[in-house]
Design a protein around this motif. Structure first.
Motif, PDB file in Angstrom:
ATOM      1  N   SER A  74      -3.608  95.043  10.145  1.00 41.46           N
ATOM      2  CA  SER A  74      -4.285  95.890  11.393  1.00 41.46           C
ATOM      3  C   SER A  74      -5.679  96.174  10.652  1.00 41.46           C
ATOM      4  CB  SER A  74      -3.814  97.122  11.769  1.00 41.46           C
ATOM      5  OG  SER A  74      -3.515  98.085  10.546  1.00 41.46           O
ATOM      6  N   ASP A  75      -6.664  96.721  11.427  1.00 48.37           N
ATOM      7  CA  ASP A  75      -8.083  97.149  10.895  1.00 48.37           C
ATOM      8  C   ASP A  75      -7.968  98.609  10.356  1.00 48.37           C
ATOM      9  OD1 ASP A  75      -9.129  94.678  11.536  1.00 48.37           O
ATOM     10  OD2 ASP A  75      -9.697  95.291  13.340  1.00 48.37           O
ATOM     11  N   LEU A  76      -6.851  99.201  10.128  1.00 47.38           N
ATOM     12  CA  LEU A  76      -6.872 100.303   9.731  1.00 47.38           C
ATOM     13  C   LEU A  76      -7.368 100.494   8.498  1.00 47.38           C
ATOM     14  CD1 LEU A  76      -3.245 101.537  10.507  1.00 47.38           C
ATOM     15  CD2 LEU A  76      -5.417 102.345  11.703  1.00 47.38           C
ATOM     16  N   ALA A  77      -8.208 101.516   7.774  1.00 49.09           N
ATOM     17  CA  ALA A  77      -8.783 101.435   6.581  1.00 49.09           C
ATOM     18  C   ALA A  77      -7.722 101.972   5.642  1.00 49.09           C
ATOM     19  CB  ALA A  77     -10.058 102.586   6.613  1.00 49.09           C
ATOM     20  N   ALA A  78      -8.155 101.338   4.295  1.00 51.88           N
ATOM     21  CA  ALA A  78      -7.247 101.576   3.160  1.00 51.88           C
ATOM     22  C   ALA A  78      -7.334 103.248   2.775  1.00 51.88           C
ATOM     23  CB  ALA A  78      -7.725 101.099   1.996  1.00 51.88           C
ATOM     24  N   GLU A  79      -6.098 103.757   2.486  1.00 53.41           N
ATOM     25  CA  GLU A  79      -6.131 105.473   2.285  1.00 53.41           C
ATOM     26  C   GLU A  79      -5.781 105.675   0.943  1.00 53.41           C
ATOM     27  OE1 GLU A  79      -2.934 106.603   4.657  1.00 53.41           O
ATOM     28  OE2 GLU A  79      -3.884 106.148   6.611  1.00 53.41           O
ATOM     29  N   PRO A  96       8.473 103.315   4.433  1.00 53.80           N
ATOM     30  CA  PRO A  96       9.215 102.915   5.732  1.00 53.80           C
ATOM     31  C   PRO A  96       8.156 103.548   6.689  1.00 53.80           C
ATOM     32  CG  PRO A  96      10.081 104.864   5.007  1.00 53.80           C
ATOM     33  CD  PRO A  96       9.197 104.617   3.892  1.00 53.80           C
ATOM     34  N   GLY A  97       8.677 102.938   8.224  1.00 54.70           N
ATOM     35  CA  GLY A  97       7.695 103.337   9.129  1.00 54.70           C
ATOM     36  C   GLY A  97       7.374 102.177   9.980  1.00 54.70           C
ATOM     37  N   ASP A  98       6.752 102.351  11.097  1.00 50.58           N
ATOM     38  CA  ASP A  98       6.313 101.230  12.105  1.00 50.58           C
ATOM     39  C   ASP A  98       5.182 100.234  11.532  1.00 50.58           C
ATOM     40  OD1 ASP A  98       8.655 101.910  13.863  1.00 50.58           O
ATOM     41  OD2 ASP A  98       7.044 103.166  15.088  1.00 50.58           O
ATOM     42  N   THR A  99       4.376 101.030  10.696  1.00 51.23           N
ATOM     43  CA  THR A  99       3.052 100.379  10.120  1.00 51.23           C
ATOM     44  C   THR A  99       2.990 100.490   8.805  1.00 51.23           C
ATOM     45  OG1 THR A  99       2.133 100.837  12.477  1.00 51.23           O
ATOM     46  CG2 THR A  99       0.736  99.864  10.802  1.00 51.23           C
ATOM     47  N   ARG A 158      -7.592 110.225   2.815  1.00 51.71           N
ATOM     48  CA  ARG A 158      -8.839 109.898   2.343  1.00 51.71           C
ATOM     49  C   ARG A 158      -9.120 108.425   2.173  1.00 51.71           C
ATOM     50  NH1 ARG A 158     -11.772 109.023  -2.149  1.00 51.71           N
ATOM     51  NH2 ARG A 158      -9.714 109.296  -3.539  1.00 51.71           N
ATOM     52  N   ALA A 159     -10.203 108.073   2.951  1.00 56.87           N
ATOM     53  CA  ALA A 159     -10.380 106.600   2.844  1.00 56.87           C
ATOM     54  C   ALA A 159     -10.604 105.941   1.266  1.00 56.87           C
ATOM     55  CB  ALA A 159     -11.835 106.107   3.673  1.00 56.87           C
ATOM     56  N   LEU A 160     -10.287 104.991   1.142  1.00 56.25           N
ATOM     57  CA  LEU A 160     -10.256 104.054  -0.154  1.00 56.25           C
ATOM     58  C   LEU A 160     -11.311 103.552  -0.450  1.00 56.25           C
ATOM     59  CD1 LEU A 160      -8.553 104.500  -2.891  1.00 56.25           C
ATOM     60  CD2 LEU A 160      -7.478 102.438  -2.100  1.00 56.25           C
ATOM     61  N   PRO A 161     -12.415 103.508  -1.125  1.00 55.47           N
ATOM     62  CA  PRO A 161     -13.511 102.825  -1.152  1.00 55.47           C
ATOM     63  C   PRO A 161     -13.393 101.366  -1.903  1.00 55.47           C
ATOM     64  CG  PRO A 161     -13.596 104.371  -3.053  1.00 55.47           C
ATOM     65  CD  PRO A 161     -12.465 104.732  -2.303  1.00 55.47           C
ATOM     66  N   ASP A 162     -14.237 100.707  -1.673  1.00 62.35           N
ATOM     67  CA  ASP A 162     -14.356  99.271  -2.535  1.00 62.35           C
ATOM     68  C   ASP A 162     -13.068  98.424  -1.975  1.00 62.35           C
ATOM     69  OD1 ASP A 162     -16.584 100.193  -3.808  1.00 62.35           O
ATOM     70  OD2 ASP A 162     -15.498 100.979  -5.495  1.00 62.35           O
ATOM     71  N   VAL A 163     -12.372  98.643  -0.868  1.00 59.85           N
ATOM     72  CA  VAL A 163     -11.452  97.830  -0.487  1.00 59.85           C
ATOM     73  C   VAL A 163     -12.183  96.638   0.823  1.00 59.85           C
ATOM     74  CG1 VAL A 163      -9.079  97.490   0.604  1.00 59.85           C
ATOM     75  CG2 VAL A 163      -9.621  99.285  -1.110  1.00 59.85           C
ATOM     76  N   PRO A 164     -12.174  95.292   0.516  1.00 63.29           N
ATOM     77  CA  PRO A 164     -12.620  94.681   1.680  1.00 63.29           C
ATOM     78  C   PRO A 164     -12.005  94.584   3.044  1.00 63.29           C
ATOM     79  CG  PRO A 164     -11.800  93.307  -0.049  1.00 63.29           C
ATOM     80  CD  PRO A 164     -11.584  94.951  -0.370  1.00 63.29           C
ATOM     81  N   ALA A 165     -12.368  94.432   3.838  1.00 60.05           N
ATOM     82  CA  ALA A 165     -11.769  94.383   5.422  1.00 60.05           C
ATOM     83  C   ALA A 165     -10.829  93.341   5.357  1.00 60.05           C
ATOM     84  CB  ALA A 165     -12.624  94.353   6.501  1.00 60.05           C
ATOM     85  N   PRO A 166      -9.938  93.210   6.174  1.00 55.56           N
ATOM     86  CA  PRO A 166      -8.913  91.998   6.201  1.00 55.56           C
ATOM     87  C   PRO A 166      -9.674  90.909   6.722  1.00 55.56           C
ATOM     88  CG  PRO A 166      -8.124  94.241   7.161  1.00 55.56           C
ATOM     89  CD  PRO A 166      -9.282  94.338   6.962  1.00 55.56           C
ATOM     90  N   SER A 167      -9.258  89.691   6.122  1.00 52.55           N
ATOM     91  CA  SER A 167      -9.904  88.497   6.461  1.00 52.55           C
ATOM     92  C   SER A 167      -9.413  88.016   7.694  1.00 52.55           C
ATOM     93  CB  SER A 167      -9.612  87.493   5.395  1.00 52.55           C
ATOM     94  OG  SER A 167      -8.094  87.119   5.166  1.00 52.55           O
TER      95      SER A 167
END
Length: 596
Positions: A47-52, A111-114, A29-38
């Motif tokens: 990356s531009d992946l949304a916070a979860e 762990p993981g690639d991203t 689920r998307a995490l609200p109130d997290v600004p986009a990366p600068s």
């Protein structure tokens, strides 16, 4: 077809393990109130992946020496809580995902690639953001050498929880490498481990930055406080790890003819066989945890410093190097002070050396600082060091030196320091007859200590050799990743291979200025500070304790051809009375021969 998470939970719950349902996947689920990366964070590979959001929350523990909870996913934001090693948190969100290569198996919880670079955590009294690389799973941390040693000691009624030791402190009784300078290494690591000495990067690069960390309240939550189920699983993991399936005692052992010819047949030989089995089963292989990483990092730092001197940690040169490193690391997955990064500046004008070590320390020599031409090049060097720390290059070097055998080695020294090793050995040799128990326990203790000492030295020296032989592929990756971090920090990335090779020319043009303020004045001051240090071109070897003092060099004997000119007023003491007076200045130069 995507699996139904609720059906997966029901399936694992029906398997009989009441805790297995905690591992079932949950919908993101998307995490609200997290600004986009600068823009700077995008330069650093975010990356531009949304916070979860993490539902249910994931219980984690602090694996680094310390970690701070910040208001925002930014190390320059306000810290609201400080947590020590082993403190438990609930991870309720993940953000700032980055793609990166790993040189060794990751022991962290994501762990993981991203993996995420920042996670939102909740503790008993605080909620905020923490660097993801500061955390480790409870079941992984349960297998660290210190915890397993304490579990073994508890079997014989010895409580090791009362022993208070800092994360970087040496384990008493470990072998001392002759070429290592532990005093200098411990000074560097003590500065990194003391929260009162930590400063955030400020505007003045040569002094302490703003004191944002001192006074931050400490939060200490245990795994049992947040989840009794996970705490119980961790206890089962430790109990299974210390269980040794010893062979049954056979009074007619050994049955092998070759062994029988050596030790005979009977109870004494059977006890000898049990000691052999204990040694074989004790020294197994395990993944490295942060506890073992710091032990390796301390030894590597002490060996690489060697007979040379280090610049004091409060010196402006060290503060400046730390300032540059801090600004570059702030763009990475290992920002200071979360990861334990510490800078050791070695006074050695003849060496051009920079190395990232396991656990966080980095080493750089004054010779390399002089070889660099400007602040952009220094930032590029720091970028490569941070990239090496991110991708666990030091850990990969340790694995090449068989550091997977270090965990049981450290357990031996932990138990010996706590006075519990003999009792633990006796517990595992409980089937040996009473009239042979005492000798078998002594033999088992000496066998474990001897093997542990040999392997400890072999692992540490092998890791140092592996660090010095960096693979070309890793150097290429460090250059690429370091350039991303340097650019995100506001400098211009530069190829610094020539500086390490000693082919830099002072007449070469400097790189273009970065968008940040002109660093020329800072670099000029660094050169003045290096001149103030006055490090010798060839640092003298530091004599070891008990070594004989070198004999003084004899004064050279004068020869007849090199007789000095006599002074006009008093005659030289070695000049005979028959020596004529010197000729006036206008006379031609002719030195008379001395009288016989």
């Amino acid at each position: 077809m995507q699996a139904d998470p609720e059906a997966a939970k029901a399936e694992v719950a029906a398997s009989g393990d009441p805790t297995a349902a905690d591992d079932a996947p949950a919908p993101a689920r998307a995490l609200p109130d997290v600004p986009a990366p600068s823009a700077a964070q995008r330069m650093a590979g975010i990356s531009d992946l949304a916070a979860e959001a993490c539902e249910p929350p994931i219980l984690m523990q602090v694996g680094s020496t310390m970690a701070f909870v910040f208001e925002r996913p930014d190390p320059m934001s306000k810290p609201i809580a400080r947590m020590g090693e082993g403190a438990a948190v609930d991870v309720v969100g993940k953000a700032r995902f980055v793609r990166m290569e790993m040189g060794a198996p990751m022991h962290e919880g994501f762990p993981g690639d991203t993996p995420p670079t920042w996670v939102k955590v909740r503790t008993t009294s605080a909620e905020g953001w923490m660097p993801a690389r500061s955390l480790i799973g409870p079941l992984a941390l349960a297998l660290d050498s210190r915890g397993l040693a304490a579990e073994r000691a508890a079997l014989v009624g010895v409580d090791m929880s009362k022993e208070v030791r800092n994360a970087w402190d040496a384990i008493p009784g470990t072998p001392q490498l002759a070429e290592a300078n532990y005093e200098a290494a411990d000074r560097v690591l003590a500065d990194a481990a003391d929260p009162h000495d930590l400063r955030m990067p400020g505007r003045d690069a040569f002094t302490h930055g703003p004191d944002m960390l001192t006074g931050v309240p400490e939060v200490r939550a245990t795994v049992a406080q947040l989840s009794r189920v996970i705490d119980g699983r961790a206890g089962k993991v430790r109990a299974a790890a210390i269980e040794l399936k010893m062979p049954p005692y056979d009074k007619n052992a050994p049955g092998n003819l070759k062994e029988a010819l050596k030790v005979g047949i009977g109870p004494k030989a059977a006890a000898w066989k049990m000691v052999n089995a204990l040694e074989y089963l004790w020294f197994g292989s395990r993944y490295l945890t942060p506890v073992e990483e710091r032990v390796i990092g301390r030894e590597c730092l002490a060996v690489l410093i060697g007979a040379r001197e280090t610049v004091p940690q409060d010196d402006p040169v060290v503060r400046y190097a730390t300032w540059v490193l801090g600004r570059v690391a702030a763009q990475s997955t290992t920002p200071m002070p979360a990861f334990g990064l510490a800078v050791a500046v070695v006074r050695d004008e003849a060496s051009r050396e920079a190395q990232a070590l396991p656990g966080g320390p980095v080493l750089i020599t004054t010779g390399l600082l002089r070889a660099l031409r400007n602040e952009h090049e220094l930032a590029s060097v720091m970028g490569q060091l941070v990239a090496d720390s991110e991708s666990l290059v030091g850990v990969a070097a340790a694995y090449r030196a068989r550091a997977d055998r270090l965990n049981p080695v450290l357990q031996v020294f932990e138990l010996q320091a706590a006075g519990a090793l003999e009792a633990v050995v006796e517990e595992y040799l409980i089937e040996v007859p009473e009239d042979h128990t005492e000798q078998a326990v002594y033999d088992g203790r000496d066998r474990l200590l001897g093997t542990a000492s040999d392997r400890y030295v072999e692992i540490m020296r092998g890791t140092v050799e592996a660090l010095r032989a960096t693979e070309p592929r890793q150097r290429e990756y460090a250059a690429r990743r370091g350039a991303m971090l340097v650019r995100a920090a506001g400098w211009t990335p530069v190829n610094v291979d020539a500086a390490f090779a000693g082919t830099v020319s002072a007449e070469e043009a400097a790189p273009a200025a970065a968008p940040r303020a002109n660093p020329g004045s800072r670099w000029t001051r660094l050169q003045k500070e290096l001149d103030r240090l006055g490090a010798p071109a060839e640092p003298p070897a530091r004599p070891r304790a008990g070594a004989p003092k070198p004999a003084p060099k004899p004064a050279p004997k004068p020869t007849p051809k090199s007789t000095p000119k006599p002074k006009p007023k008093p005659a030289a003491k070695s000049t005979p009375k028959s020596t004529p007076k010197p000729a006036p200045k206008s006379a031609p130069k002719s030195t008379p021969k001395p009288a016989p």
